[in-house]
Design a protein around this motif. Structure first.
Motif, PDB file in Angstrom:
ATOM      1  N   UNK A  43       0.830  -1.202   0.000  1.00 14.60           N
ATOM      2  CA  UNK A  43       0.000   0.000   0.000  1.00 14.60           C
ATOM      3  C   UNK A  43       0.867   1.255   0.000  1.00 14.60           C
ATOM      4  N   UNK A  44       0.673   2.177  -0.972  1.00 13.11           N
ATOM      5  CA  UNK A  44       1.416   3.451  -0.969  1.00 13.11           C
ATOM      6  C   UNK A  44       0.911   4.362   0.135  1.00 13.11           C
ATOM      7  N   UNK A  45       1.748   5.333   0.511  1.00 14.42           N
ATOM      8  CA  UNK A  45       1.423   6.207   1.634  1.00 14.42           C
ATOM      9  C   UNK A  45       0.092   6.931   1.453  1.00 14.42           C
ATOM     10  N   UNK A  46      -0.230   7.340   0.215  1.00 16.86           N
ATOM     11  CA  UNK A  46      -1.450   8.122   0.020  1.00 16.86           C
ATOM     12  C   UNK A  46      -2.722   7.337   0.315  1.00 16.86           C
ATOM     13  N   UNK A  47      -2.619   6.034   0.462  1.00 18.24           N
ATOM     14  CA  UNK A  47      -3.789   5.217   0.774  1.00 18.24           C
ATOM     15  C   UNK A  47      -3.731   4.641   2.191  1.00 18.24           C
ATOM     16  N   UNK A  48      -2.896   5.232   3.040  1.00 20.61           N
ATOM     17  CA  UNK A  48      -2.771   4.762   4.419  1.00 20.61           C
ATOM     18  C   UNK A  48      -3.441   5.755   5.365  1.00 20.61           C
ATOM     19  N   UNK A  49      -4.326   5.262   6.222  1.00 17.74           N
ATOM     20  CA  UNK A  49      -5.018   6.089   7.202  1.00 17.74           C
ATOM     21  C   UNK A  49      -4.600   5.681   8.607  1.00 17.74           C
ATOM     22  N   UNK A  50      -4.895   6.516   9.568  1.00 20.03           N
ATOM     23  CA  UNK A  50      -4.630   6.205  10.971  1.00 20.03           C
ATOM     24  C   UNK A  50      -5.836   5.508  11.575  1.00 20.03           C
ATOM     25  N   UNK A  51      -5.608   4.691  12.587  1.00 23.17           N
ATOM     26  CA  UNK A  51      -6.711   3.965  13.229  1.00 23.17           C
ATOM     27  C   UNK A  51      -6.398   3.736  14.704  1.00 23.17           C
ATOM     28  N   UNK A  72      -9.885   9.391   9.108  1.00 22.67           N
ATOM     29  CA  UNK A  72      -9.492   9.860   7.781  1.00 22.67           C
ATOM     30  C   UNK A  72      -8.659  11.133   7.898  1.00 22.67           C
ATOM     31  N   UNK A  73      -8.095  11.549   6.766  1.00 22.98           N
ATOM     32  CA  UNK A  73      -7.340  12.802   6.754  1.00 22.98           C
ATOM     33  C   UNK A  73      -8.240  13.978   7.115  1.00 22.98           C
ATOM     34  N   UNK A 106       5.363  29.479  29.532  1.00 21.06           N
ATOM     35  CA  UNK A 106       4.776  28.173  29.259  1.00 21.06           C
ATOM     36  C   UNK A 106       3.729  28.374  28.170  1.00 21.06           C
ATOM     37  N   UNK A 107       3.854  27.591  27.088  1.00 20.87           N
ATOM     38  CA  UNK A 107       3.011  27.813  25.914  1.00 20.87           C
ATOM     39  C   UNK A 107       2.343  26.510  25.473  1.00 20.87           C
ATOM     40  N   UNK A 108       1.293  26.662  24.671  1.00 23.48           N
ATOM     41  CA  UNK A 108       0.671  25.536  23.973  1.00 23.48           C
ATOM     42  C   UNK A 108       0.811  25.804  22.483  1.00 23.48           C
ATOM     43  N   UNK A 109       1.127  24.762  21.724  1.00 20.77           N
ATOM     44  CA  UNK A 109       1.277  24.925  20.279  1.00 20.77           C
ATOM     45  C   UNK A 109       1.014  23.600  19.580  1.00 20.77           C
ATOM     46  N   UNK A 110       0.774  23.652  18.285  1.00 22.73           N
ATOM     47  CA  UNK A 110       0.542  22.450  17.485  1.00 22.73           C
ATOM     48  C   UNK A 110       1.707  22.259  16.535  1.00 22.73           C
ATOM     49  N   UNK A 111       2.227  21.034  16.479  1.00 25.67           N
ATOM     50  CA  UNK A 111       3.339  20.731  15.579  1.00 25.67           C
ATOM     51  C   UNK A 111       3.299  19.251  15.234  1.00 25.67           C
ATOM     52  N   UNK A 112       3.335  18.954  13.946  1.00 28.89           N
ATOM     53  CA  UNK A 112       3.339  17.568  13.466  1.00 28.89           C
ATOM     54  C   UNK A 112       2.185  16.770  14.043  1.00 28.89           C
ATOM     55  N   UNK A 113       0.991  17.291  13.875  1.00 29.95           N
ATOM     56  CA  UNK A 113      -0.253  16.608  14.210  1.00 29.95           C
ATOM     57  C   UNK A 113      -0.447  16.359  15.695  1.00 29.95           C
ATOM     58  N   UNK A 114       0.233  17.126  16.528  1.00 29.06           N
ATOM     59  CA  UNK A 114       0.063  16.962  17.974  1.00 29.06           C
ATOM     60  C   UNK A 114      -0.080  18.311  18.650  1.00 29.06           C
ATOM     61  N   UNK A 115      -0.946  18.342  19.675  1.00 28.89           N
ATOM     62  CA  UNK A 115      -0.976  19.491  20.565  1.00 28.89           C
ATOM     63  C   UNK A 115       0.144  19.301  21.576  1.00 28.89           C
ATOM     64  N   UNK A 116       0.953  20.327  21.769  1.00 24.36           N
ATOM     65  CA  UNK A 116       2.122  20.177  22.619  1.00 24.36           C
ATOM     66  C   UNK A 116       2.178  21.271  23.681  1.00 24.36           C
ATOM     67  N   UNK A 117       2.836  20.932  24.766  1.00 22.37           N
ATOM     68  CA  UNK A 117       3.159  21.902  25.803  1.00 22.37           C
ATOM     69  C   UNK A 117       4.607  22.309  25.575  1.00 22.37           C
ATOM     70  N   UNK A 118       4.910  23.567  25.788  1.00 21.03           N
ATOM     71  CA  UNK A 118       6.269  24.009  25.511  1.00 21.03           C
ATOM     72  C   UNK A 118       6.749  25.068  26.481  1.00 21.03           C
ATOM     73  N   UNK A 119       8.073  25.273  26.479  1.00 21.82           N
ATOM     74  CA  UNK A 119       8.706  26.320  27.284  1.00 21.82           C
ATOM     75  C   UNK A 119       9.408  27.267  26.324  1.00 21.82           C
ATOM     76  N   UNK A 120       9.111  28.552  26.466  1.00 24.58           N
ATOM     77  CA  UNK A 120       9.720  29.578  25.629  1.00 24.58           C
ATOM     78  C   UNK A 120      10.729  30.330  26.472  1.00 24.58           C
TER      79      UNK A 120
END
Length: 327
Positions: free
Chosen positions: A55-63, A74-75, A136-150
């Motif tokens: 299966x190529x990547x374009x036809x792969x979904x998360x589950x 789905x995407x 202390x911050x909240x941000x989104x990166x690479x499909x995840x909500x993240x906690x961060x320190x600035x």
């Protein structure tokens, strides 16, 4: 460096547009797997367990596996999450610098001003420095909500991902609860031992000896011709036929004929590169690494000076044909 994204630091009514850069990189030499019998490349394929198709990547979904049922996302489902669309680095509070435990730190990112005027950026930087505070911050990166320190490092704003509280384990060791008696004499002697090792930390003084020795071993094997011609053996991988390689026996036959004709490209190209590389550890390739082959002394020697990651990369780049890294 190349920016991996753009965000806006938001606190109160102040917005600070920034570009994000990875602050660290992996210096490990990439290796791939081959068959011990014939050197054939081992490739992993994304094969469906129901129909057996690749299966190529374009036809792969998360589950999500919910036990007796599986939820397929789905995407469009993933994009519907509000955090997924957010480009804000939202400041939620400012805390004293020493209240952020280093165990919570994840990957680090440099932030560069992304506007004609850097005034808002410099204002935030100076405020953090003057108040000895970390945002202390909240941000989104690479499909995840993240906690961060600035925070500020060398005059640059740095964003460091933080683990969530429930991701840090509690160390509960019964052996430490026992009553252990330490005498004054033992503590005094231990303190003297610590004093004998005292120094200011300079990370440049330390080198990854394993990677240095691995590079020496690879160079030695290239120098003595103990290598396959990559293109002849594995072939050029086209877009329409990924994973497709030349017939192995034919590839090996072509490699042997090329060497017999004097086109020993592997050893020829390795010699110039090997001669330019030295080891700061002063260790030659071990006899275990090269067995009974005497050519290791040609490709190894002392590596003068500190071998930083960037320096090693520049040396590798100067080679006429750098080693291909694993895909």
């Amino acid at each position: 460096m190349r920016a991996i994204g753009k965000r806006v630091i938001a606190f109160g009514l102040v917005n600070v547009p920034v570009k994000i850069y990875s602050a660290t990189e992996d210096h490990d030499i990439s290796l791939h797997q081959v068959h011990d019998k014939d050197g054939g490349r081992i490739r992993y394929q994304r094969r469906c367990e129901i129909d057996g198709d690749i299966v190529p990547y374009e036809h792969i979904l998360k589950a999500y596996d919910a036990g007796d049922r599986t939820v397929v996302l789905t995407d469009e489902d993933m994009k519907s999450l509000p955090e997924e669309r957010s480009n804000e680095i939202e400041v939620v509070e400012f805390v004293p610098d020493d209240q952020v435990d280093p165990i919570m730190f994840e990957r680090s990112y440099f932030l560069e001003p992304d506007s004609k005027s850097a005034k808002a950026y410099v204002l935030l930087r100076k405020t953090l420095e003057e108040t000895n505070r970390t945002a202390i911050v909240k941000f989104a990166l690479r499909q995840k909500t993240r906690l961060g320190a600035l925070r500020v490092r060398d005059g640059v704003l740095m964003l460091q991902g933080l683990l969530w509280a429930d991701e840090v384990r509690t160390a509960d060791f019964p052996s430490l609860s026992a009553d252990v008696r330490i005498t004054e004499k033992e503590l005094e002697m231990s303190s003297k031992l610590v004093a004998s090792y005292e120094s200011d930390f300079s990370p440049e003084k330390f080198e990854d000896d394993y990677q240095a020795q691995l590079e020496q071993l690879i160079d030695a094997k290239l120098e003595q011709g103990d290598a396959l011609d990559t293109e002849a053996t594995f072939g050029e991988e086209s877009e329409g036929a990924k994973g497709e390689v030349l017939d192995l026996m034919e590839a090996l036959r072509r490699s042997v004929e090329r060497n017999r004709s004097g086109g020993k490209t592997s050893s020829g190209k390795a010699s110039g590169k090997t001669a330019s590389r030295t080891s700061s550890s002063g260790k030659s390739t071990s006899s275990k690494s090269t067995s009974s082959k005497s050519t290791s002394s040609k490709s190894t020697g002392s590596r003068g000076g500190s071998r930083s990651g960037s320096g090693a990369k520049r040396e590798r780049a100067s080679s006429s044909k750098p080693r291909k890294k694993a895909g």
